[in-house]
Write a protein that holds these residues in place. Structure first.
Motif, short mmCIF file in Angstrom:
data_model
loop_
_atom_site.label_atom_id
_atom_site.label_comp_id
_atom_site.label_asym_id
_atom_site.label_seq_id
_atom_site.Cartn_x
_atom_site.Cartn_y
_atom_site.Cartn_z
N GLU A 3 111.80 -4.24 65.10
CA GLU A 3 111.99 -3.56 66.37
C GLU A 3 110.78 -2.68 66.68
OE1 GLU A 3 114.19 -0.70 63.54
OE2 GLU A 3 113.76 -2.83 63.67
N GLU A 4 110.53 -2.43 67.95
CA GLU A 4 109.32 -1.73 68.37
C GLU A 4 109.66 -0.48 69.17
OE1 GLU A 4 107.04 -4.48 70.61
OE2 GLU A 4 106.61 -5.79 68.90
N ILE A 6 109.51 2.20 72.28
CA ILE A 6 109.51 1.98 73.72
C ILE A 6 108.07 2.00 74.24
CG2 ILE A 6 109.81 4.45 74.21
CD1 ILE A 6 111.61 3.68 76.50
N VAL A 200 114.26 -2.09 71.31
CA VAL A 200 113.16 -1.13 71.33
C VAL A 200 113.79 0.25 71.21
CG1 VAL A 200 111.61 -2.57 72.69
CG2 VAL A 200 113.15 -0.98 73.85
#
Length: 428
Positions: A3-4, A6, A200
């Motif tokens: 996951e990244e 925002i 995100v």
């Protein structure tokens, strides 16, 4: 885990930036908001006021949720904030000892209605947004989230509100999905670990503001083990039904109801009679409605009588415009007598509005409250003009804006009521 964070981050907050680049579009994190719309001392004071109903009857107020390790408590059992705590730091220390380090979450809904100063600051902050996108028809909501919870009690979900999250203390993580990440026929999910790779996230600290649109699925998490506090403001954008406006037209919402007290005093009376009527045969309906339904229909018909309904629409509209987008509003203070030598100043954040109230006067509203006065709109215009100057005005001078006699006493009464609405302030 892939996951990244925002992608959209802005250094300084501005309404122009938010409306032009992100409104109803995508999440964004603002690193700095000046002036801050919320202060920790005010927020704690409102949290205590919003929790106070529990101390009176021993039950959890309907506007408050408290969970320990994902289990929701039905009774407060000393776990809600009190005046004796004095601050979130002291409250956290007391809870840490009481819960032996177990994770917990405090959620207070309808938050703005419990503190007039907080509500006034919040209205002033959001006023530029309403000017740009319009006043929310049924009012924005304010919710306090506080605690050490692993994730918000409801889990991953989507609601009908565009949300502004203001970080006050500690750090929180908000995780987002642009569409529902699961296929099961459920609307929320607390066990979402296998979906985090598609999300995100944004970590929100003190003084920061995070915005996300209504169509994003989301969940709040603790960024670390320390207690964190935030205030969320939700602006209705999705799934808006006529039922919301109809309910608002029929019933007054007030903070007492949020705390488990008060009545829906504008609803038609409910008769204590049977809701059924025996028909002539097992499969045949009775020729007439049961008495309970007949009474209810007549009550609704009388409520919808054109003159009465016209006044109700006027009152609700005036309340809406003067509430500044956040309802229910804090209750009015008890009126106090005004002497001619008392000096008054109009509140710069308050709009006083009025409309004809039949042939005998005017309905006048401020800060989400209304009152009837015999004064006409020309007299009210002179009054509000006099109160809008830089200097406070003696009550005796304000009384000279109307004819001598009974009208001056009516004006004195109106000023006392407007002061109880917090539309004018008495100078020391």
């Amino acid at each position: 885990m892939s996951e990244e964070p925002i992608p959209a981050v802005e250094a300084e907050f501005s309404w122009d930036t938010l409306v032009e680049r992100y409104w109803d579009g995508r999440p964004v994190l603002f690193r700095s908001v000046t002036p801050a719309p919320f202060e920790a001392s005010e927020v704690f004071r409102a949290a205590v006021a919003g929790s106070r109903g529990a101390h009176e009857d021993g039950r959890m107020p309907p506007n408050v949720q408290f969970t320990v390790e994902h289990v929701q408590r039905d009774a407060p059992d000393g776990a809600l904030p009190t005046d004796e705590d004095g601050s979130f730091d002291a409250y956290d220390a007391r809870l840490a000892a009481r819960l032996d380090g177990r994770r917990h979450a405090l959620v207070v809904n309808g938050f703005h209605a419990f503190d007039p100063a907080l509500w006034s600051r919040e209205r002033a902050f959001f006023d530029p947004l309403w000017r740009a996108v319009g006043l929310p028809l049924t009012g924005a909501i304010t919710t306090l989230f506080h605690g050490t919870y692993e994730h918000s009690p409801v889990g991953v979900h989507k609601d009908r509100f565009a949300t502004f999250m203001f970080g006050l203390r500690g750090r929180k993580r908000m995780r987002f999905w642009p569409r529902r990440p699961w296929d099961e026929a459920v609307s929320t999910k607390t066990d979402y670990a296998r979906h985090t790779a598609a999300s995100v996230y944004a970590d929100v600290g003190p003084g920061e503001l995070l915005y996300w649109p209504a169509d994003y699925y989301h969940v709040g998490e603790s960024a670390d083990a320390a207690p964190a506090t935030s205030v969320n403001v939700g602006v209705p954008r999705d799934e808006h039904h006529a039922g919301y406006e109809l309910e608002d037209l029929l019933a007054d919402l007030d903070p007492a109801r949020l705390a488990g007290h008060g009545d829906l005093d504008t609803l038609p009376a409910t008769p204590d009679t049977a809701l059924t009527a025996r028909g002539p045969g097992r499969e045949l309906l009775a020729p007439a409605l049961p008495k309970a339904l007949t009474t209810a229909v007549h009550a609704l018909y009388e409520f919808a009588e054109p003159v009465a309904m016209g006044r109700r629409v006027t009152v609700v509209s005036l309340r809406r415009w003067t509430a500044g987008g956040f309802e229910p509003v804090p209750p009015a203070a008890p009126p106090r007598a005004l002497m001619d030598t008392d000096r008054l100043r109009g509140d710069r954040h308050t709009r006083i509005r009025w409309a004809p109230d039949g042939p005998a006067g005017t309905v006048c509203a401020a800060n989400g409250h209304e009152t009837h006065t015999s004064l006409g709109h020309h007299e009210l215009r002179r009054l509000t003009d006099a109160l809008s100057g830089r200097d406070p005005v003696p009550v005796g001078d304000l009384l000279t804006t109307v004819a001598p006699g009974a009208r001056r006493e009516d004006l004195r009464t109106l000023l006392e009521v407007l002061e109880s609405f917090r539309a004018v302030h008495r100078e020391p």
